[in-house]
Design a protein around this motif. Structure first.
Motif, PDB file in Angstrom:
ATOM      1  N   LEU A  50       0.789  -1.242   0.000  1.00 34.42           N
ATOM      2  CA  LEU A  50       0.000   0.000   0.000  1.00 34.42           C
ATOM      3  C   LEU A  50       0.816   1.284   0.000  1.00 34.42           C
ATOM      4  O   LEU A  50       0.276   2.361  -0.259  1.00 34.42           O
ATOM      5  CB  LEU A  50      -0.920   0.017   1.228  1.00 34.42           C
ATOM      6  N   ARG A  53       0.555   4.386  -2.411  1.00 36.92           N
ATOM      7  CA  ARG A  53      -0.646   5.211  -2.518  1.00 36.92           C
ATOM      8  C   ARG A  53      -1.116   5.785  -1.183  1.00 36.92           C
ATOM      9  O   ARG A  53      -1.975   6.661  -1.174  1.00 36.92           O
ATOM     10  CB  ARG A  53      -1.812   4.386  -3.109  1.00 36.92           C
ATOM     11  N   ARG A 277      -6.440  -3.349  -0.663  1.00 35.24           N
ATOM     12  CA  ARG A 277      -5.944  -2.247  -1.493  1.00 35.24           C
ATOM     13  C   ARG A 277      -7.070  -1.673  -2.354  1.00 35.24           C
ATOM     14  O   ARG A 277      -7.252  -0.447  -2.423  1.00 35.24           O
ATOM     15  CB  ARG A 277      -4.793  -2.727  -2.373  1.00 35.24           C
TER      16      ARG A 277
END
Length: 286
Positions: A50, A53, A277
């Motif tokens: 992750l 982002r 995600r």
């Protein structure tokens, strides 16, 4: 032994004790909360997935992982909630999302109830934030006076067994050693014992009022996006907990992995990681 792939930061609490935490990546903030007897290492793969982002904040609760392990500390639910509040206030996180597992559920939702305006979305992983109607025998034994500390702190029967009992797929021996590395002595297993002792099963327990406050706060989040990722072979947080979450949050997105154990991010990460995600991207990235 597998190395921890991240370098933790250190935050000094108002009482002088130090909490270790990860602060990785950039973007909308996501706070990940572990349970007992894991530590931030539990989320290593999710952080890697992750961090391109999102900004990932992953603390080790006091007494756990790379945080201090004071011997004369209460280690009550209210203390862990307060420590999390101090850390997130220090980081000036006015808006964030929560991912929580095991004890992280009660701690995270306890904090969220104090600051509902800060919480955007929730990811639930084999946990509870409400009283339980039963306690597994193997955990109950660890609460027996004198015998419990001998088993948990002396013989390492709780943390030592977790890498084998909390997964359904055999855990690599080096991976298991890394999970246990912070808990290598009687002294360093203090919080593991205190977490076991702090499970409130009746109104007589000192943490019962705190847990009931946490439970009461759940109603504040029925309008928030929630993702439930659940391992169906969990001996502790069994299907009754999953059913309670789905009853309270009927509009949540749910993914049930019937062959995964309590450490659902170990047994089912290849499937669960992309689901988490995708959920976070949909709700947090505009």
């Amino acid at each position: 032994m597998k190395s921890f792939p991240f370098r933790p930061e250190i935050f000094k609490l108002p009482d002088g004790n130090r909490i270790a935490y990860l602060d990785e990546g950039h973007g909308p903030a996501v706070v990940m909360l572990h349970g007992n007897p894991t530590w931030s290492f539990y989320y290593r793969n999710l952080v890697s997935l992750l961090k391109d982002r999102f900004r990932l904040i992953v603390p080790d609760h006091l007494g756990c992982g790379l945080s201090d392990k004071p011997q004369n500390y209460p280690y009550r639910l209210r203390d862990h909630i307060g420590n999390l509040e101090s850390l997130l206030n220090h980081l000036e996180l006015n808006e964030h999302s929560l991912v929580f597992h095991d004890w992280g559920g009660a701690i995270g939702m306890g904090y969220a109830a104090r600051h509902p305006e800060r919480t955007r979305v929730l990811v639930v992983l084999n946990t509870a934030a409400f009283p339980a109607s039963r306690m597994p025998l193997r955990i109950g034994i660890c609460r027996i006076p004198f015998l419990g500390p001998l088993l948990v702190r002396g013989l390492n029967c709780f943390a030592g067994a977790a890498p084998y009992m909390a997964v359904r797929s055999k855990m690599d021996s080096d991976l298991a050693k890394t999970y246990l590395q912070p808990y290598d002595s009687w002294t360093n297993r203090i919080a593991i014992q205190r977490f076991v002792e702090d499970i409130p099963m009746s109104a007589k327990h000192p943490s019962w009022p705190t847990l009931k406050e946490v439970e009461g706060g759940l109603r504040l989040f029925t309008d928030r996006p929630m993702l439930i990722i659940w391992g169906g072979q969990d001996f502790c947080f069994n299907d009754s907990f999953y059913e309670e979450w789905t009853r309270r949050f009927p509009d949540s997105e749910k993914h049930y992995f019937p062959e995964a154990g309590h450490y659902v991010l170990e047994d089912a990460f290849d499937e669960a990681g992309p689901l988490i995600r995708g959920f976070l991207v949909r709700h947090l990235i505009t």
